[in-house]
Write a protein that holds these residues in place. Structure first.
Motif, PDB file in Angstrom:
ATOM      1  N   SER A   4       0.852  -1.189   0.000  1.00  0.00           N
ATOM      2  CA  SER A   4       0.000   0.000   0.000  1.00  0.00           C
ATOM      3  C   SER A   4       0.886   1.236   0.000  1.00  0.00           C
ATOM      4  N   ILE A   5       0.293   2.364  -0.353  1.00  0.00           N
ATOM      5  CA  ILE A   5       1.016   3.624  -0.356  1.00  0.00           C
ATOM      6  C   ILE A   5       0.026   4.742  -0.075  1.00  0.00           C
ATOM      7  N   THR A   6       0.449   5.738   0.688  1.00  0.00           N
ATOM      8  CA  THR A   6      -0.376   6.903   0.984  1.00  0.00           C
ATOM      9  C   THR A   6       0.345   8.152   0.515  1.00  0.00           C
ATOM     10  N   VAL A   8       0.240  12.235   0.613  1.00  0.00           N
ATOM     11  CA  VAL A   8      -0.317  13.375   1.352  1.00  0.00           C
ATOM     12  C   VAL A   8      -0.118  14.630   0.527  1.00  0.00           C
ATOM     13  N   ILE A  37      -8.439   2.531  -4.245  1.00  0.00           N
ATOM     14  CA  ILE A  37      -7.994   3.872  -3.898  1.00  0.00           C
ATOM     15  C   ILE A  37      -9.055   4.539  -3.031  1.00  0.00           C
ATOM     16  N   THR A  39      -9.791   8.173  -0.463  1.00  0.00           N
ATOM     17  CA  THR A  39      -9.322   9.498  -0.046  1.00  0.00           C
ATOM     18  C   THR A  39      -9.846   9.798   1.349  1.00  0.00           C
ATOM     19  N   ARG A  40      -9.007  10.485   2.109  1.00  0.00           N
ATOM     20  CA  ARG A  40      -9.412  10.913   3.449  1.00  0.00           C
ATOM     21  C   ARG A  40      -8.659  12.186   3.763  1.00  0.00           C
ATOM     22  N   GLU A  43      -5.364  13.121   1.966  1.00  0.00           N
ATOM     23  CA  GLU A  43      -4.587  11.916   1.684  1.00  0.00           C
ATOM     24  C   GLU A  43      -5.273  11.058   0.623  1.00  0.00           C
ATOM     25  N   ILE A  44      -4.440  10.449  -0.223  1.00  0.00           N
ATOM     26  CA  ILE A  44      -4.918   9.469  -1.201  1.00  0.00           C
ATOM     27  C   ILE A  44      -4.164   8.173  -0.921  1.00  0.00           C
ATOM     28  N   ARG A  45      -4.902   7.105  -0.671  1.00  0.00           N
ATOM     29  CA  ARG A  45      -4.270   5.839  -0.294  1.00  0.00           C
ATOM     30  C   ARG A  45      -4.635   4.751  -1.306  1.00  0.00           C
ATOM     31  N   GLU A  47      -4.336   0.607  -1.954  1.00  0.00           N
ATOM     32  CA  GLU A  47      -4.109  -0.692  -1.300  1.00  0.00           C
ATOM     33  C   GLU A  47      -4.386  -1.814  -2.294  1.00  0.00           C
ATOM     34  N   ARG A  58       2.901   5.812  -7.611  1.00  0.00           N
ATOM     35  CA  ARG A  58       3.700   6.944  -7.160  1.00  0.00           C
ATOM     36  C   ARG A  58       4.115   7.824  -8.353  1.00  0.00           C
TER      37      ARG A  58
END
Length: 318
Positions: A4-6, A8, A37, A39-40, A43-45, A47, A58
């Motif tokens: 996973s990657i987040t 910011v 994908i 969003t919060r 942030e976009i995450r 997984e 990325r």
């Protein structure tokens, strides 16, 4: 194992530009990577992808963020181009950004939809003669006209000349009403369709009035010498060997030529060799000529087109 990657983001404005309308950009990326994908806040995450998927994500995020910070509003076309050019082992945005076509007074930027299209655009910019061969719907003519409009409307070239051989695809023109110009118009209409999807009709009309654009059958090219022009020969598979030689020798000082065609759709009479196929063979070692090859994977029309082309290819092999 899934990674996973987040990412910011530093502002809501950047987040909004990256996500697109109704998160459309993120949905396209999600579909291409196969992960999830969310969003919060800012942030976009991502997984549910492997390490290669994380690298691709990325790279795509970096390109989208850069575009937003430079004042662009990344469109779905931009994201589709990213999806087509970013692979696990290549830094796609470099070739993508280098091959973007920005037409003055146009409806928007034109992005390559993959490495093959990007190399085609770069070939047109780096060589005086470019051949592009591929099946229907791969953007051969569209990208050539987009690059040509950029060159003319930015005053890097004096004139755009568009030409096609007048060859009947299993049908006869003789019964059509009207004079010669009216009979020929259906052959040249696809070139106008491409232009009208790129720039307003008013701009096309103005170019016609000041003679910075010319559309004519290939037969009308004989005896001419074209200087400081960008010349596009479309449907080149329907030229004879003699016509192709005639066309290529029209280039004058400061001129460039782009020749496009589909070697699988030759409409010439039997026992008449295609000038395009012949030229691909005898000119392949000539310095200053670029050869671009598109394939079924580069089809950008209706999704069914790719399946139709594949079905015909499969029948030919069987």
């Amino acid at each position: 194992m899934d990674d996973s990657i987040t990412v910011v983001l530093d502002s809501h404005e950047v987040l909004s530009g990256v996500c697109g309308a109704n998160d459309g950009n993120l949905k396209l990326i999600e579909g291409s990577l196969g992960g999830r994908i969310a969003t919060r806040g800012n942030e976009i995450r991502l997984e549910g992808v492997d390490e290669a998927g994380v690298r691709r994500f990325r790279t795509m995020m970096d390109s989208l963020i850069s575009a937003v910070r430079e004042g662009d509003n990344p469109s779905p076309d931009f994201v589709r181009a990213l999806v087509g050019t970013v692979s696990p082992d290549e830094s796609g945005p470099g070739i993508l950004q280098d091959a973007v076509i920005h037409i003055p007074h146009g409806f928007g930027k034109v992005f390559p939809r993959g490495h093959n299209q990007a190399r085609y655009i770069q070939g047109m910019r780096s060589n005086d003669i470019t051949f592009c061969v591929g099946p229907a719907g791969t953007g051969k003519t569209f990208l050539a006209i987009a690059e040509a409009l950029y060159l003319v409307l930015s005053k890097k070239m004096r004139k755009l000349v568009l030409t096609r051989p007048v060859v009947e695809a299993g049908e006869s023109l003789g019964f059509l009403p009207g004079d010669l110009a009216q009979k020929i118009n259906p052959y040249l209409r696809p070139l106008y369709d491409a232009m009208e999807s790129l720039i307003p009709f008013e701009v096309i009309h103005r170019m016609e009035e000041n003679h910075t654009i010319e559309i004519a059958p290939l037969a009308y090219m004989r005896g001419r010498s074209l200087n400081d022009c960008i010349i596009i020969l479309d449907e080149a598979q329907n030229t004879t060997k003699e016509q192709m030689k005639m066309f290529l020798t029209r280039l004058g000082q400061g001129a460039r030529a782009v020749i496009t065609g589909d070697a699988t759709q030759v409409d010439l009479p039997k026992r008449v060799d295609s000038g395009l196929i012949h030229a691909l063979t005898i000119l392949k070692e000539v310095e200053g000529i670029h050869f671009a090859y598109l394939n079924t994977g580069d089809v950008v029309r209706h999704p069914l087109i790719k399946k139709i082309i594949q079905a015909y290819e499969n029948e030919t092999k069987s």
